[in-house]
Structure formats: structure tokens, C-alpha cells
Design a protein around this motif. Structure first.
Motif, PDB file in Angstrom:
ATOM      1  N   PHE A 287     -21.999   8.074  -3.734  1.00  0.00           N
ATOM      2  CA  PHE A 287     -20.873   8.532  -4.552  1.00  0.00           C
ATOM      3  C   PHE A 287     -20.550   7.580  -5.698  1.00  0.00           C
ATOM      4  CE2 PHE A 287     -18.661  11.197  -1.016  1.00  0.00           C
ATOM      5  CZ  PHE A 287     -19.826  11.937  -0.874  1.00  0.00           C
ATOM      6  N   ILE A 288     -21.170   6.390  -5.697  1.00  0.00           N
ATOM      7  CA  ILE A 288     -20.866   5.415  -6.748  1.00  0.00           C
ATOM      8  C   ILE A 288     -22.108   5.058  -7.566  1.00  0.00           C
ATOM      9  CG2 ILE A 288     -20.063   3.069  -7.211  1.00  0.00           C
ATOM     10  CD1 ILE A 288     -18.179   3.316  -4.868  1.00  0.00           C
ATOM     11  N   VAL A 289     -23.223   4.761  -6.898  1.00  0.00           N
ATOM     12  CA  VAL A 289     -24.407   4.271  -7.619  1.00  0.00           C
ATOM     13  C   VAL A 289     -24.999   5.324  -8.565  1.00  0.00           C
ATOM     14  CG1 VAL A 289     -26.751   3.371  -7.390  1.00  0.00           C
ATOM     15  CG2 VAL A 289     -24.933   2.556  -5.845  1.00  0.00           C
ATOM     16  N   PRO A 290     -25.364   6.538  -8.098  1.00  0.00           N
ATOM     17  CA  PRO A 290     -25.918   7.522  -9.040  1.00  0.00           C
ATOM     18  C   PRO A 290     -24.972   7.882 -10.188  1.00  0.00           C
ATOM     19  CG  PRO A 290     -26.412   8.154  -6.781  1.00  0.00           C
ATOM     20  CD  PRO A 290     -25.431   7.027  -6.708  1.00  0.00           C
ATOM     21  N   PRO A 291     -23.660   8.090  -9.930  1.00  0.00           N
ATOM     22  CA  PRO A 291     -22.766   8.340 -11.075  1.00  0.00           C
ATOM     23  C   PRO A 291     -22.741   7.183 -12.064  1.00  0.00           C
ATOM     24  CG  PRO A 291     -21.705   9.023  -9.034  1.00  0.00           C
ATOM     25  CD  PRO A 291     -22.950   8.291  -8.647  1.00  0.00           C
ATOM     26  N   ALA A 292     -22.791   5.945 -11.546  1.00  0.00           N
ATOM     27  CA  ALA A 292     -22.792   4.787 -12.436  1.00  0.00           C
ATOM     28  C   ALA A 292     -24.071   4.746 -13.272  1.00  0.00           C
ATOM     29  CB  ALA A 292     -22.653   3.503 -11.619  1.00  0.00           C
ATOM     30  N   VAL A 293     -25.211   5.048 -12.649  1.00  0.00           N
ATOM     31  CA  VAL A 293     -26.478   5.105 -13.387  1.00  0.00           C
ATOM     32  C   VAL A 293     -26.410   6.201 -14.440  1.00  0.00           C
ATOM     33  CG1 VAL A 293     -28.947   5.610 -13.203  1.00  0.00           C
ATOM     34  CG2 VAL A 293     -27.838   4.150 -11.492  1.00  0.00           C
ATOM     35  N   GLY A 294     -25.867   7.354 -14.050  1.00  0.00           N
ATOM     36  CA  GLY A 294     -25.736   8.461 -15.002  1.00  0.00           C
ATOM     37  C   GLY A 294     -24.872   8.094 -16.185  1.00  0.00           C
ATOM     38  N   PHE A 295     -23.739   7.437 -15.937  1.00  0.00           N
ATOM     39  CA  PHE A 295     -22.851   7.035 -17.029  1.00  0.00           C
ATOM     40  C   PHE A 295     -23.531   5.996 -17.913  1.00  0.00           C
ATOM     41  CE2 PHE A 295     -18.825   4.576 -18.298  1.00  0.00           C
ATOM     42  CZ  PHE A 295     -18.628   5.392 -19.411  1.00  0.00           C
ATOM     43  N   ARG A 296     -24.283   5.108 -17.283  1.00  0.00           N
ATOM     44  CA  ARG A 296     -24.981   4.063 -18.049  1.00  0.00           C
ATOM     45  C   ARG A 296     -25.936   4.676 -19.073  1.00  0.00           C
ATOM     46  NH1 ARG A 296     -28.046   2.065 -20.793  1.00  0.00           N
ATOM     47  NH2 ARG A 296     -29.140   0.059 -20.699  1.00  0.00           N
ATOM     48  N   TYR A 297     -26.674   5.724 -18.691  1.00  0.00           N
ATOM     49  CA  TYR A 297     -27.693   6.286 -19.575  1.00  0.00           C
ATOM     50  C   TYR A 297     -27.228   7.511 -20.362  1.00  0.00           C
ATOM     51  CZ  TYR A 297     -31.093   3.154 -17.468  1.00  0.00           C
ATOM     52  OH  TYR A 297     -31.768   2.025 -17.070  1.00  0.00           O
ATOM     53  N   LEU A 298     -26.122   8.144 -19.935  1.00  0.00           N
ATOM     54  CA  LEU A 298     -25.616   9.317 -20.646  1.00  0.00           C
ATOM     55  C   LEU A 298     -24.370   8.994 -21.461  1.00  0.00           C
ATOM     56  CD1 LEU A 298     -25.943  11.998 -17.811  1.00  0.00           C
ATOM     57  CD2 LEU A 298     -27.611  11.419 -19.584  1.00  0.00           C
ATOM     58  N   GLY A 299     -23.611   7.998 -21.002  1.00  0.00           N
ATOM     59  CA  GLY A 299     -22.427   7.567 -21.728  1.00  0.00           C
ATOM     60  C   GLY A 299     -21.461   8.690 -22.028  1.00  0.00           C
ATOM     61  N   GLN A 300     -21.019   8.763 -23.279  1.00  0.00           N
ATOM     62  CA  GLN A 300     -20.037   9.760 -23.689  1.00  0.00           C
ATOM     63  C   GLN A 300     -20.602  11.171 -23.730  1.00  0.00           C
ATOM     64  OE1 GLN A 300     -21.639   7.603 -25.532  1.00  0.00           O
ATOM     65  NE2 GLN A 300     -21.579   8.043 -27.750  1.00  0.00           N
ATOM     66  N   TYR A 301     -21.929  11.309 -23.514  1.00  0.00           N
ATOM     67  CA  TYR A 301     -22.558  12.624 -23.499  1.00  0.00           C
ATOM     68  C   TYR A 301     -22.653  13.211 -22.086  1.00  0.00           C
ATOM     69  CZ  TYR A 301     -23.975  11.573 -28.295  1.00  0.00           C
ATOM     70  OH  TYR A 301     -23.975  11.259 -29.629  1.00  0.00           O
ATOM     71  N   ALA A 302     -22.123  12.523 -21.101  1.00  0.00           N
ATOM     72  CA  ALA A 302     -22.229  12.987 -19.712  1.00  0.00           C
ATOM     73  C   ALA A 302     -21.548  14.338 -19.545  1.00  0.00           C
ATOM     74  CB  ALA A 302     -21.612  11.962 -18.766  1.00  0.00           C
ATOM     75  N   SER A 303     -22.204  15.222 -18.823  1.00  0.00           N
ATOM     76  CA  SER A 303     -21.648  16.544 -18.528  1.00  0.00           C
ATOM     77  C   SER A 303     -21.518  16.696 -17.027  1.00  0.00           C
ATOM     78  CB  SER A 303     -22.557  17.645 -19.100  1.00  0.00           C
ATOM     79  OG  SER A 303     -23.844  17.583 -18.478  1.00  0.00           O
ATOM     80  N   ALA A 304     -20.928  17.784 -16.602  1.00  0.00           N
ATOM     81  CA  ALA A 304     -20.797  18.066 -15.175  1.00  0.00           C
ATOM     82  C   ALA A 304     -21.431  19.438 -14.894  1.00  0.00           C
ATOM     83  CB  ALA A 304     -19.325  18.059 -14.758  1.00  0.00           C
ATOM     84  N   PRO A 305     -22.543  19.480 -14.121  1.00  0.00           N
ATOM     85  CA  PRO A 305     -23.240  18.352 -13.504  1.00  0.00           C
ATOM     86  C   PRO A 305     -24.087  17.593 -14.521  1.00  0.00           C
ATOM     87  CG  PRO A 305     -24.411  20.370 -13.020  1.00  0.00           C
ATOM     88  CD  PRO A 305     -23.158  20.776 -13.748  1.00  0.00           C
ATOM     89  N   ALA A 306     -24.413  16.366 -14.170  1.00  0.00           N
ATOM     90  CA  ALA A 306     -25.092  15.472 -15.110  1.00  0.00           C
ATOM     91  C   ALA A 306     -26.500  15.943 -15.461  1.00  0.00           C
ATOM     92  CB  ALA A 306     -25.153  14.063 -14.520  1.00  0.00           C
ATOM     93  N   PHE A 307     -27.100  16.815 -14.632  1.00  0.00           N
ATOM     94  CA  PHE A 307     -28.435  17.337 -14.954  1.00  0.00           C
ATOM     95  C   PHE A 307     -28.428  17.981 -16.339  1.00  0.00           C
ATOM     96  CE2 PHE A 307     -28.009  17.963 -10.282  1.00  0.00           C
ATOM     97  CZ  PHE A 307     -28.957  17.051  -9.876  1.00  0.00           C
ATOM     98  N   GLY A 308     -27.304  18.621 -16.685  1.00  0.00           N
ATOM     99  CA  GLY A 308     -27.230  19.353 -17.937  1.00  0.00           C
ATOM    100  C   GLY A 308     -27.360  18.485 -19.162  1.00  0.00           C
TER     101      GLY A 308
END
Length: 471
Positions: A287-308
């Protein structure tokens, strides 16, 4: 299922006959309940703590994990991670309180029974809990149908009308929900958790190796500049956006609505903390590590779900494909708990309730089909299931994740709330749990409703539309 006020009467299937004179329960009481259950043709109280752990993991390792990168993009590192850690601590504390309360009232079979006893054998609390259980679970089943349709749209490049994909997911859900015992569902949960784990792993790999994301929640690459992360919310972040991000995190950490039913089907309910510890260890990582990795590489472009947000279509499809398994199986878990509540209301003490009869199985399939059918309607008529998840977090999780367990704690220790340092600390923590639940029910519910109103005021997808819903 038992009626309020009749839970302690002799003769109700699977119910304890009476409490011990001092109001506590013992392992002997559960042994008696297991022995009574094992006299039936269909035995419910058969799960070991290991199978319960798999069931918990199958329920919790879900697509909602992939919405947390978006939550971090709204809140920033500091508020986002703090919210996750506080939610994790509350999850553990309230779940242990719930287990202690059930150990004292072993005749509890579901969250409705829990509410009945937590609020002093209140029929109003029982009726309220029943409505909330049905509403929460059926809307969630609708969410999983919608998610399944999104997955099939994405993988097939919208080869069929979205309603067709929704019907396919509904029918598959009914088939997967056919087993009458959670022990059998737990086997599917192992496969579900493994598939979701594979999906998360692929996402992290693809997010790390691609040059940049493509589709953002608010704007596409490169309109918002290079990918960046930040410690606190960006300027312009509204109260509604921030609170919806908090509700998104809260929703992921509040699965306790199902726990009383899980415990009631364990052969040794006293072992539930072992299952809970396994779930907590898995959750704190996923619940913490994958979201943190996603935010690190997607930043302000992160969507829900991050696959998008993945920029390479093949990457998006490869990682998103595995989600179809947990989507349907988690829907089956919620359907099983919901169907049991309705089924035992209908069958009561009839021999069909615990036997392999044509009537018993016919009613079970009819109830299950009705649940998935109503869930299908929800999946087609709401404009944004993401906002409705925030609504669930505010309206339902405020009770089933916070308020119920603060009240249960008071019932357990009302004569010794400040009897020592440790007890005083736990009392203050549960007071904070209560206040958090009330906050979610007040401002949190307001934020969720505002988001839904905003959806309806804009362009929304018509009900039962064929529109492409691929991510």
C-alpha cells in the motif's frame, strides 16, 4: 441469519446458546459452535488461520492500490505518507479491538450482529448496519463490474459495446460466487493476490523504464512540464481534491466490514490475529511502496488507476491485463458475504440452509444472481465510480472502519478506561478513532458529494452506453 434479540436463543443455526455468567466468552464456546456447525452437510466453520490469511490478502490486494499514486500527486509526499501510516495504525488497532469484541460475543456472524451488540443490543443499530452492509457491498460489486468492463475495453481496443463487457463480467462473477463457503473462496483468493502482485510488479518496471508518462489525471504529457514530485500539495489544490485523496487512502485501509463474517467461518477464531498480522505485513509494503514508485515516475501526471498514465500502450495492456482476476474474485468475496446475509434471512432454520438440496442451491443462485444484477445496474448508471468510492469511504467506512470499533472499545473497557498508562493511551487512541470517523462522516461526506455533483454538472456518460471506457 439470526434476528436481533434472538442471537442467544437455542436452536438458531450456528448461534451460541448463551453467554458465560460474567459476560465473557471462552474457547470452549467456539468449540461448541464448530461442533454444531460440523453436524451440517454444508460446513461453514472450516477455515484455518492460514486460509483466512489468504482470504484477507485476496480481498485487500486490489486495484485500489493503483489509485494511491494519484492520492500522492494531490497531497504530496509528506501529507500522503503520513495519511497512509496513520491509516495503517488505525487499521491494526481497530481490527484487534473488533476481534476482542467478537471473542466476547462469539455468536456474532456479520457486521450487522456486531453493530447490534456494540450499540447495546439495539434493533435500530442492527437495521442500520443491515442497510449499510447491503448498500456498501452491492455498490462495490458494481465498481468491480465497471472495472472489469474497463479492462476488457482496454485489452480489446473496444471491440464490443461496453454494456456487453459489463454483462460478461456480471455472468463471470455469478459463476465465481457459486461456492457457499469462504474456505473454497480462499483458494481463489491465492490466485487473485498473485495476479494483482504480478500486475503491480509489471507496472513498476514499465513506469521506471519508459521515457515519460502519457496520460495524466488533469493534463497529458508534456503540458504540465517535466515529471516532478513535491513534498506538499501544489498551489491551487482544493479542499475537495485533498479530502477525496484522503478518502481514497482511507477506503483502501478499511476492509473490516467483511471481517466478522470471515472470523465466523474460522475453525479457531482465536487465531484470527495471526491472519491479521500476515495481512498487515503484506499491506504495509504494497500500500506504500508501489504508490511511491508510481508517484516518483509519474509525478503530477499520475492518474487513478496509475496504469492509465503509462505512455506505451503495450506496457499498459500487459500490466492491466492481470487485474481482471482480482477484480472478479474480490467481487465474488463481497457477493458471498452479502448473499449469506440475505440467504439466511430467507432460509432461517430450514434444513435447506445447510444442506445440498435443490431448493437450497436454487435460492442461493437466485440471491447471488440478484446481487450481481443490481450491481450491474449501479455500474451502468453512475458517472464516476472513483467519486462513488470516495462516497463509500465517507458514508460507510466512517462507521465500519472507525465509529463501530470506538463504540466496541467503550463497551469492552467502560469500567476501566483510564485504569493505567497503557489503557489510558488506548482510550485516547480510540477517542481519536471516533473523531476521525465523525470527520469522515461530516466534511468527508460533503467533499465526496461535491465531487459527484461536479461530475453530473459536466459531460457524463449516459446510462447503459456503448462508449469506450478504456484507460
Amino acid at each position: 441469519m439470526s434476528q436481533p434479540g434472538d442471537l442467544e436463543k437455542k436452536g438458531e443455526p450456528g448461534q451460541v446458546h448463551a453467554l458465560d455468567p460474567d459476560g465473557t466468552s471462552s474457547v470452549d464456546t467456539f468449540t461448541q459452535l464448530v461442533a454444531e456447525d460440523h453436524q451440517h452437510e454444508i460446513k461453514l466453520r472450516t477455515m484455518s488461520w492460514q486460509k483466512a490469511a489468504w482470504l484477507l490478502a485476496g480481498d485487500q490486494v486490489c486495484l485500489a492500490i493503483m489509485a494511491q499514486s494519484w492520492s500522492l500527486s494531490v497531497l504530496g509526499w509528506v501529507p500522503g505518507i503520513i495519511t497512509m501510516l496513520v491509516a495503517a495504525a488505525f487499521f491494526w488497532i481497530t481490527s484487534i479491538t473488533m476481534h476482542k469484541f467478537i471473542m466476547k460475543h462469539p455468536h456474532i456472524r456479520d457486521i450487522c450482529d456486531f453493530g447490534y451488540y456494540a450499540f447495546g443490543k439495539s434493533r435500530i443499530a442492527y437495521a442500520f448496519s443491515s442497510f449499510m452492509l447491503l448498500a456498501n457491498n452491492i455498490i462495490l460489486i458494481g465498481f468491480h463490474i465497471l472495472t472489469g468492463a474497463k479492462i476488457l475495453n482496454t485489452l480489446s481496443d473496444h471491440s464490443q459495446c461496453t454494456v456487453v463487457f459489463s454483462v460478461i463480467c456480471t455472468l463471470m462473477g455469478i459463476v465465481l460466487s457459486a461456492p457457499r463457503t469462504l474456505k473454497h473462496v480462499s483458494f481463489m483468493s491465492m490466485f487473485s493476490a498473485a495476479c494483482m502482485g504480478m500486475s503491480i510488479l509489471l507496472f513498476m518496471i514499465f513506469a521506471g523504464i519508459e521515457d515519460h508518462p502519457l496520460v495524466g489525471n488533469t493534463a497529458n504529457w508534456p503540458s504540465l512540464g517535466p515529471v516532478r514530485t513535491y513534498a506538499f500539495p501544489l498551489p491551487g489544490t482544493t479542499w475537495v481534491q485533498a479530502l477525496n485523496a484522503v478518502l481514497n487512502i482511507t477506503f483502501l485501509w478499511v476492509p473490516q466490514i467483511l471481517f466478522p463474517t470471515f472470523i465466523s467461518e474460522m475453525e479457531k477464531p482465536q487465531d484470527f490475529p495471526k491472519s491479521l498480522a500476515v495481512l498487515a505485513a503484506i499491506s504495509i509494503i504494497l500500500f506504500i511502496v508501489p504508490p511511491a514508485v508510481g508517484f516518483r515516475y509519474l509525478g503530477q501526471y499520475a492518474s487513478a488507476p496509475a496504469f492509465g498514465s503509462l505512455g506505451v500502450v503495450s506496457y499498459k495492456k500487459a500490466s492491466f491485463a492481470f487485474v481482471i482476476v482480482p477484480t472478479l474474485i474480490i467481487g465474488a468475496i463481497y457477493a458471498n458475504v452479502t448473499a449469506k446475509f440475505i440467504y439466511y434471512k430467507i432460509m432461517r432454520q430450514s434444513r435447506h440452509a445447510h444442506s445440498n438440496t435443490v431448493i437450497g442451491w436454487g435460492v442461493w443462485i437466485l440471491v447471488m444472481g440478484s446481487i450481481w444484477g443490481i450491481g450491474f445496474i449501479f455500474s451502468e448508471v453512475v458517472p464516476s465510480m472513483g467519486d462513488f468510492l470516495s462516497l463509500l469511504g465517507a458514508a460507510f467506512d466512517s462507521f465500519f472502519g472507525f465509529i463501530f470499533f470506538a463504540i466496541a472499545y467503550w463497551q469492552l473497557y467502560k469500567r476501566e478506561l483510564f485504569s493505567g498508562l497503557g489503557r489510558s493511551v488506548m482510550t485516547l487512541i480510540h477517542l481519536l478513532v471516533l473523531l476521525s470517523g465523525l470527520f469522515l462522516l461530516g466534511p468527508g461526506l460533503y467533499a465526496a458529494v461535491e465531487a459527484i455533483i461536479s461530475d453530473y454538472s459536466g459531460s457524463t456518460t449516459p446510462a447503459f452506453a456503448c462508449a469506450n471506457m478504456a484507460i
